[in-house]
Motif scaffolding. Structure first.
Motif, mmCIF file in Angstrom:
data_model
loop_
_atom_site.group_PDB
_atom_site.id
_atom_site.type_symbol
_atom_site.label_atom_id
_atom_site.label_comp_id
_atom_site.label_asym_id
_atom_site.label_seq_id
_atom_site.Cartn_x
_atom_site.Cartn_y
_atom_site.Cartn_z
ATOM 1 N N ILE A 73 0.834 -1.203 0.000
ATOM 2 C CA ILE A 73 0.000 0.000 0.000
ATOM 3 C C ILE A 73 0.867 1.251 0.000
ATOM 4 O O ILE A 73 0.533 2.243 -0.645
ATOM 5 N N ASN A 74 1.998 1.210 0.687
ATOM 6 C CA ASN A 74 2.898 2.370 0.724
ATOM 7 C C ASN A 74 3.418 2.714 -0.665
ATOM 8 O O ASN A 74 3.542 3.893 -1.009
ATOM 9 N N ASP A 75 3.752 1.705 -1.467
ATOM 10 C CA ASP A 75 4.241 1.952 -2.823
ATOM 11 C C ASP A 75 3.167 2.625 -3.680
ATOM 12 O O ASP A 75 3.451 3.551 -4.435
ATOM 13 N N ILE A 76 1.941 2.160 -3.541
ATOM 14 C CA ILE A 76 0.830 2.725 -4.304
ATOM 15 C C ILE A 76 0.555 4.163 -3.849
ATOM 16 O O ILE A 76 0.378 5.065 -4.671
ATOM 17 N N SER A 77 0.549 4.386 -2.545
ATOM 18 C CA SER A 77 0.299 5.727 -2.009
ATOM 19 C C SER A 77 1.391 6.705 -2.417
ATOM 20 O O SER A 77 1.110 7.846 -2.789
ATOM 21 N N GLU A 78 2.641 6.255 -2.361
ATOM 22 C CA GLU A 78 3.764 7.114 -2.742
ATOM 23 C C GLU A 78 3.687 7.480 -4.222
ATOM 24 O O GLU A 78 3.875 8.628 -4.599
ATOM 25 N N PHE A 79 3.387 6.505 -5.051
ATOM 26 C CA PHE A 79 3.236 6.749 -6.482
ATOM 27 C C PHE A 79 2.124 7.760 -6.733
ATOM 28 O O PHE A 79 2.283 8.720 -7.473
ATOM 29 N N SER A 80 0.974 7.550 -6.105
ATOM 30 C CA SER A 80 -0.198 8.397 -6.323
ATOM 31 C C SER A 80 0.005 9.821 -5.822
ATOM 32 O O SER A 80 -0.524 10.764 -6.408
ATOM 33 N N SER A 81 0.775 9.995 -4.768
ATOM 34 C CA SER A 81 0.945 11.330 -4.189
ATOM 35 C C SER A 81 1.714 12.269 -5.113
ATOM 36 O O SER A 81 1.576 13.486 -5.012
ATOM 37 N N ASP A 82 2.506 11.727 -6.025
ATOM 38 C CA ASP A 82 3.278 12.541 -6.957
ATOM 39 C C ASP A 82 2.498 12.919 -8.212
ATOM 40 O O ASP A 82 3.007 13.624 -9.066
ATOM 41 N N MET A 83 1.268 12.441 -8.341
ATOM 42 C CA MET A 83 0.485 12.629 -9.564
ATOM 43 C C MET A 83 -0.692 13.567 -9.340
ATOM 44 O O MET A 83 -1.184 13.703 -8.229
ATOM 45 N N ASP A 84 -1.149 14.177 -10.440
ATOM 46 C CA ASP A 84 -2.358 15.003 -10.375
ATOM 47 C C ASP A 84 -3.603 14.120 -10.309
ATOM 48 O O ASP A 84 -4.605 14.472 -9.701
ATOM 49 N N ARG A 85 -3.529 12.967 -10.978
ATOM 50 C CA ARG A 85 -4.661 12.040 -11.045
ATOM 51 C C ARG A 85 -4.120 10.648 -11.326
ATOM 52 O O ARG A 85 -3.096 10.497 -11.986
ATOM 53 N N THR A 86 -4.815 9.635 -10.865
ATOM 54 C CA THR A 86 -4.434 8.260 -11.173
ATOM 55 C C THR A 86 -5.662 7.488 -11.655
ATOM 56 O O THR A 86 -6.796 7.808 -11.308
ATOM 57 N N PHE A 87 -5.395 6.489 -12.487
ATOM 58 C CA PHE A 87 -6.416 5.543 -12.935
ATOM 59 C C PHE A 87 -5.885 4.151 -12.650
ATOM 60 O O PHE A 87 -4.780 3.816 -13.067
ATOM 61 N N ARG A 88 -6.668 3.338 -11.952
ATOM 62 C CA ARG A 88 -6.346 1.927 -11.761
ATOM 63 C C ARG A 88 -7.179 1.143 -12.755
ATOM 64 O O ARG A 88 -8.401 1.212 -12.725
ATOM 65 N N ALA A 89 -6.516 0.421 -13.635
ATOM 66 C CA ALA A 89 -7.228 -0.302 -14.688
ATOM 67 C C ALA A 89 -6.908 -1.785 -14.625
ATOM 68 O O ALA A 89 -5.743 -2.174 -14.636
ATOM 69 N N ARG A 90 -7.941 -2.590 -14.557
ATOM 70 C CA ARG A 90 -7.748 -4.034 -14.631
ATOM 71 C C ARG A 90 -7.203 -4.365 -16.017
ATOM 72 O O ARG A 90 -7.585 -3.749 -17.009
ATOM 73 N N CYS A 91 -6.324 -5.349 -16.051
ATOM 74 C CA CYS A 91 -5.683 -5.659 -17.328
ATOM 75 C C CYS A 91 -5.389 -7.144 -17.452
ATOM 76 O O CYS A 91 -5.570 -7.910 -16.512
#
Length: 148
Positions: free
Chosen positions: A121-139
């Motif tokens: 969760i920390n990796d995801i939160s850290e990544f997201s905090s540097d962005m204006d917006r994020t999209f999580r897409a199933r793939c």
């Protein structure tokens, strides 16, 4: 049901699509909406959403960083994943195995990471905090090959 087209850096996708007679013809019934990250196209069914992606393939290859589908239940996925659902080879469940987290900054995809149920969760939160917006897409696994 929506098609989300995330524009490449330096591209005004909405203007580009409206400037072309061919894409205007494809989109004449869909009324694409400009967003700060690209274009959102409302479609009535999953089949029509996948059809729009297919018909705009030339523009997607040149001007779009990533096409995504927003399903009626709120789940975002790649067109390949949506195709599996459309062909009834799979269904949308609450659980998932693989997602791509797209980070949007300055109106374009700045980075993306693979997310699994085991991702920190920390990796995801850290990544997201540097962005204006994020999209999580199933793939699908095949979508990961395209990331390389």
């Amino acid at each position: 049901m929506k098609v989300l087209l995330i524009q490449k850096e330096g591209v005004d996708l909405h203007s580009t699509l409206l400037a072309s007679e061919t894409s205007r013809e494809v989109l004449r019934f869909y009324h694409p909406k400009k967003t700060d990250w690209g274009v959102c196209i409302e479609a009535s069914t999953l089949g029509s959403a996948l059809s729009v992606v297919s018909e705009l393939k030339w523009y997607i290859q040149r001007y779009v960083s990533q096409p995504l589908c927003l399903l009626s239940n709120g789940i975002i996925c790649t067109p390949a994943y949506a195709g599996i659902i459309y062909e009834r080879e799979g269904s949308v469940h609450d659980s998932w195995d693989l997602e791509i987290l797209y980070g949007i900054k300055y109106h374009t995809v700045m980075d993306r990471i693979v997310v699994t149920p085991d991702s920190a969760i920390n990796d995801i939160s850290e990544f997201s905090s540097d962005m204006d917006r994020t999209f999580r897409a199933r793939c699908l696994i095949d979508d990961l090959e395209k990331m390389k």
